[in-house]
Design an enzyme around this catalytic site. Structure first.
Site, PDB file in Angstrom:
ATOM      1  N   GLU A 189       2.910  -5.495   5.977  1.00 38.80           N
ATOM      2  CA  GLU A 189       2.698  -4.130   5.497  1.00 38.80           C
ATOM      3  C   GLU A 189       2.004  -3.370   6.627  1.00 38.80           C
ATOM      4  O   GLU A 189       0.985  -3.831   7.155  1.00 38.80           O
ATOM      5  CB  GLU A 189       1.813  -4.127   4.246  1.00 38.80           C
ATOM      6  CG  GLU A 189       1.618  -2.715   3.745  1.00 38.80           C
ATOM      7  CD  GLU A 189       0.784  -2.610   2.470  1.00 38.80           C
ATOM      8  OE1 GLU A 189       0.338  -3.636   1.945  1.00 38.80           O
ATOM      9  OE2 GLU A 189       0.588  -1.458   2.029  1.00 38.80           O
ATOM     10  N   ARG A 217      -2.808 -19.944   3.431  1.00 42.99           N
ATOM     11  CA  ARG A 217      -3.242 -19.000   4.460  1.00 42.99           C
ATOM     12  C   ARG A 217      -4.119 -19.686   5.481  1.00 42.99           C
ATOM     13  O   ARG A 217      -4.795 -20.653   5.165  1.00 42.99           O
ATOM     14  CB  ARG A 217      -4.120 -17.896   3.849  1.00 42.99           C
ATOM     15  CG  ARG A 217      -3.535 -17.115   2.748  1.00 42.99           C
ATOM     16  CD  ARG A 217      -4.600 -16.188   2.169  1.00 42.99           C
ATOM     17  NE  ARG A 217      -4.865 -15.071   3.045  1.00 42.99           N
ATOM     18  CZ  ARG A 217      -4.135 -13.955   3.054  1.00 42.99           C
ATOM     19  NH1 ARG A 217      -3.126 -13.829   2.231  1.00 42.99           N
ATOM     20  NH2 ARG A 217      -4.424 -12.979   3.869  1.00 42.99           N
ATOM     21  N   LYS A 232      -6.894  -7.542   6.304  1.00 45.30           N
ATOM     22  CA  LYS A 232      -6.750  -6.217   6.924  1.00 45.30           C
ATOM     23  C   LYS A 232      -7.718  -5.217   6.317  1.00 45.30           C
ATOM     24  O   LYS A 232      -8.214  -4.333   6.999  1.00 45.30           O
ATOM     25  CB  LYS A 232      -5.307  -5.726   6.781  1.00 45.30           C
ATOM     26  CG  LYS A 232      -4.415  -6.274   7.867  1.00 45.30           C
ATOM     27  CD  LYS A 232      -3.014  -5.733   7.736  1.00 45.30           C
ATOM     28  CE  LYS A 232      -2.319  -6.385   6.568  1.00 45.30           C
ATOM     29  NZ  LYS A 232      -0.929  -5.934   6.414  1.00 45.30           N
TER      30      LYS A 232
HETATM   31  P1  ATP Z   1      -4.166  -9.038   4.496  1.00 50.70           P
HETATM   32  O1  ATP Z   1      -4.899  -9.680   3.378  1.00 50.70           O
HETATM   33  O2  ATP Z   1      -4.788  -9.286   5.828  1.00 50.70           O
HETATM   34  O3  ATP Z   1      -3.843  -7.601   4.263  1.00 50.70           O
HETATM   35  P2  ATP Z   1      -1.518  -9.505   3.758  1.00 50.70           P
HETATM   36  O4  ATP Z   1      -0.951 -10.790   3.287  1.00 50.70           O
HETATM   37  O5  ATP Z   1      -1.706  -8.437   2.768  1.00 50.70           O
HETATM   38  O6  ATP Z   1      -2.826  -9.841   4.555  1.00 50.70           O
HETATM   39  P3  ATP Z   1       0.833  -8.596   5.019  1.00 50.70           P
HETATM   40  O7  ATP Z   1       1.015  -7.543   6.007  1.00 50.70           O
HETATM   41  O8  ATP Z   1       1.373  -8.384   3.655  1.00 50.70           O
HETATM   42  O9  ATP Z   1      -0.701  -8.901   4.935  1.00 50.70           O
HETATM   43  O10 ATP Z   1       1.301  -9.992   5.589  1.00 50.70           O
HETATM   44  C1  ATP Z   1       2.533 -10.233   6.232  1.00 50.70           C
HETATM   45  C2  ATP Z   1       2.804 -11.700   6.161  1.00 50.70           C
HETATM   46  O11 ATP Z   1       1.756 -12.432   6.805  1.00 50.70           O
HETATM   47  C3  ATP Z   1       2.847 -12.175   4.726  1.00 50.70           C
HETATM   48  O12 ATP Z   1       3.968 -13.030   4.577  1.00 50.70           O
HETATM   49  C4  ATP Z   1       1.556 -12.911   4.542  1.00 50.70           C
HETATM   50  O13 ATP Z   1       1.682 -13.925   3.590  1.00 50.70           O
HETATM   51  C5  ATP Z   1       1.272 -13.438   5.943  1.00 50.70           C
HETATM   52  N1  ATP Z   1      -0.167 -13.621   6.134  1.00 50.70           N
HETATM   53  C6  ATP Z   1      -1.138 -12.698   5.999  1.00 50.70           C
HETATM   54  N2  ATP Z   1      -2.353 -13.243   6.199  1.00 50.70           N
HETATM   55  C7  ATP Z   1      -2.156 -14.548   6.479  1.00 50.70           C
HETATM   56  C8  ATP Z   1      -3.016 -15.659   6.771  1.00 50.70           C
HETATM   57  N3  ATP Z   1      -4.340 -15.525   6.813  1.00 50.70           N
HETATM   58  N4  ATP Z   1      -2.451 -16.863   7.017  1.00 50.70           N
HETATM   59  C9  ATP Z   1      -1.119 -16.999   6.979  1.00 50.70           C
HETATM   60  N5  ATP Z   1      -0.256 -16.018   6.704  1.00 50.70           N
HETATM   61  C10 ATP Z   1      -0.752 -14.795   6.449  1.00 50.70           C
HETATM   62 MG    MG Z   2      -0.257  -7.309   1.731  1.00 48.77          MG
END
Ligand code: ATP
Ligand code: MG
Length: 562
Positions: free
Chosen positions: A36, A263, A273
């Site tokens: 995102e 994660r 984020k």
């Molecule tokens: P955040 O909590 O940092 O906003 P998010 O999962 O909302 O993380 P996205 O931009 O939706 O962020 O993530 C893109 C991809 O990266 C998704 O498939 C998510 O599952 C993966 N991802 C995000 N954070 C991690 C992490 N700490 N370890 C492994 N994969 C991750």
């Molecule tokens: Mg997200």
């Protein structure tokens, strides 16, 4: 840390191998990385990138980059661009397969109409609080919305009017009609569309005032792109039945398999984020690319190599077990990489002036020295030696035990690549601080000790007349707490390390560092690995970030209860 490389295999590999063997998806492998654009990528995303793009490489498949951009008020084009830069920097390529969930807004709308036509979705007028009330709890079933039995015709009309902008934000949502008594809360008639006026979407502008929700958008986007394995993190496990429900109730000829993994969590930092945004917005760091940030932009500016981050992602592996990874593991990866590739240089971080009295004023000796002790291919450079040099304050003591292998008053030490010097006189200021040493060098000692005399210590030095002024930034972990995300109720911002940045402004480097360019990485002998900063380079001095120390100093800090 061992050098063994983890077998690339993991449970997802095994699932894909079995799918290929059984001919599922016609033997194809297609994955996607779906960020995102509401912030910069962090080291946790690197794990997901390496996994998704790595699987495509391993199975001769393809991996798409897809922006999951259904929440326009938190997203913007700066993030869209930074994310692409970071994925490329990490070493991956999506060729022409750059997609946006917003590319599918029209199709998503039509699939919603299909669900309405099939009696599987309805327009609901409950407000957010009422929706919460009706949803029930983990132990109690929810209640049906009074709007649940609206006719197909009425739903079609209302949904069209939602799109046309006739209703204000929050007045109506489109919901799936699934089961308000489901033990899985995600299936209790989840919202599919909500109204959002007055936001300008970075891709679609003002074309839409209704936006589809993630749980509805994601499976359809995957299916439209022909994704075979939709890999996400474990918190989406309970959403998988909804992922499948959406695809089972629309006319679409692809049904990707959602697979969850755990994660990455890294000690002494946060990988969210939302929290990283707060650190930037509140000025706790200098920006998304602050070298203390766990973002890819921060790690890059700090001097990390993409190879080191890929190695790290390989070593931590992929599983479904919760994991908290030590910072030392990441640091070992960059240390190992730079040990092999970084040219060596001499820089003095805390200079102490040394006058070599038997070297004539104006006399300069050019010493030819190797750039790397084990890699002749990295060549040599010339390092000037002259009458006045700097050594590090820590390399001199007036008196010390035999254990101190550096310079003491009246003692001898070898200057790296040069001669043995003897300290003849110590000069102090009015407060008794040592401000200068008077020394003499032994011309018979270039490169080898004279017969019968062993000089144990070797220290680095810089010729004063040729010195390049440096600012050196020494970084420590950003948080004092191991798990600032989860610190017994304390806010992570209270746990910031006040000493995460220490700036040394008096440092000096050897002449050749004048040619260094932004992003160049060196080992400063005996001091660590450093990278020339690309943002702060001032006119009168070079700014170097310390990437990592030469040895793992964390273990020691932790023992001391730090
Ligand atoms: P955040 O909590 O940092 O906003 P998010 O999962 O909302 O993380 P996205 O931009 O939706 O962020 O993530 C893109 C991809 O990266 C998704 O498939 C998510 O599952 C993966 N991802 C995000 N954070 C991690 C992490 N700490 N370890 C492994 N994969 C991750
Ligand atoms: Mg997200």
């Amino acid at each position: 840390m061992s050098h063994q490389t983890e077998a690339p295999s993991n449970f997802i590999h095994k699932i894909i191998e079995a799918d290929i063997a059984s001919g599922k998806h016609g033997g194809r492998v297609a994955t996607r990385f779906p960020p995102e654009p509401n912030g910069y990528l962090h080291i946790g995303h690197a794990k997901s990138i390496c996994l998704n793009f790595g699987l495509a490489v391993d199975f001769n498949g393809r991996c798409n980059l897809r922006f999951d951009d259904t929440n326009p008020h938190k997203e913007n084009i700066e993030y869209v661009e930074a994310i692409q830069q970071d994925v490329r920097w990490l070493g991956f390529d999506w060729d022409d397969r750059l997609y946006y969930a917003s590319d599918y807004f029209e199709q998503l709308y039509l699939y919603a109409v299909e669900l309405i036509n099939k009696g599987r979705a309805y327009v609901c007028d409950l407000d957010a609080e009422q929706v919460r009330d009706y949803r029930g709890t983990l132990t109690e079933p929810g209640r049906n919305s009074p709007y649940r039995e609206r006719s197909v015709a009425e739903n079609l009309e209302l949904f069209a009017r939602m799109r046309a902008g006739e209703f204000p934000d929050g007045a109506k949502v489109l919901r799936a009609k699934i089961d308000m008594a489901s033990p899985n809360m995600n299936l209790r008639d989840p919202a599919l569309y909500r109204i959002r006026h007055g936001v300008i979407h970075h891709q679609t502008g003002e074309a839409w005032c209704i936006y589809p929700l993630y749980d509805y958008t994601h499976p359809i986007s995957d299916a439209l792109e022909g994704i075979t394995h939709s890999i996400c993190t474990l918190e989406f496990e309970d959403h998988r039945p909804l992922y499948d429900w959406v695809l089972d109730h629309i006319t679409i000829d692809c049904h990707p398999q959602q697979i969850e993994f755990s994660r990455l969590n890294l000690e002494h930092t946060v990988v969210s984020k939302r929290k990283l945004t707060q650190l930037v917005d509140d000025g706790h760091v200098e920006g998304w690319d602050d070298p203390r940030m766990p973002t890819l932009a921060g790690l890059r500016r700090r001097g990390y190599t993409p190879a080191a981050i890929r190695t790290f992602c390989e070593r931590i592996g992929v599983s479904r077990a919760d994991s908290l990874v030590e910072m030392a593991l990441l640091e070992n990866c960059i240390r190992e990489d730079l040990n092999d590739i970084a040219p060596r240089r001499m820089a003095v971080l805390k200079p102490l002036k040394v006058v070599i009295e038997n070297l004539a004023e104006g006399q300069v000796e050019e010493l030819e020295v190797p750039n790397h002790p084990q890699q002749p291919a990295l060549g040599t450079r010339r390092v000037p030696l002259s009458r006045v040099i700097y050594i590090d304050q820590d390399d001199f003591r007036e008196e010390a035990s035999k254990k101190f292998k550096r310079l003491v008053a009246g003692g001898e030490v070898r200057l790296r690549f040069a001669y043995v010097i003897r300290c003849d006189q110590v000069i102090k200021d009015a407060q008794g601080n040592v401000i200068e040493l008077r020394c003499s060098y032994d011309p018979a000692t270039l490169g080898a000790d004279p017969a019968g005399r062993k000089v144990k210590g070797v220290i680095h030095w810089v010729s004063a007349a040729h010195a390049v002024p440096l600012e050196v930034r020494l970084y420590d972990r950003l948080f004092t707490h191991k798990t600032p995300d989860n610190a017994g109720g304390r806010d992570y911002r209270e746990l910031l390390n006040p000493e995460s940045l220490r700036t040394l402004t008096q440092a000096v480097g050897e002449r050749s560092l004048a040619q260094a360019r932004a992003g160049d990485r060196f080992q400063f002998e005996r001091e660590g690995y450093f990278c020339l900063d690309g943002v702060l380079a001032a006119k009168d001095r070079q700014v170097f970030n310390r990437i990592v120390t030469l040895r793992d100093s964390w273990a020691k800090i932790e023992e001391q209860g730090g």
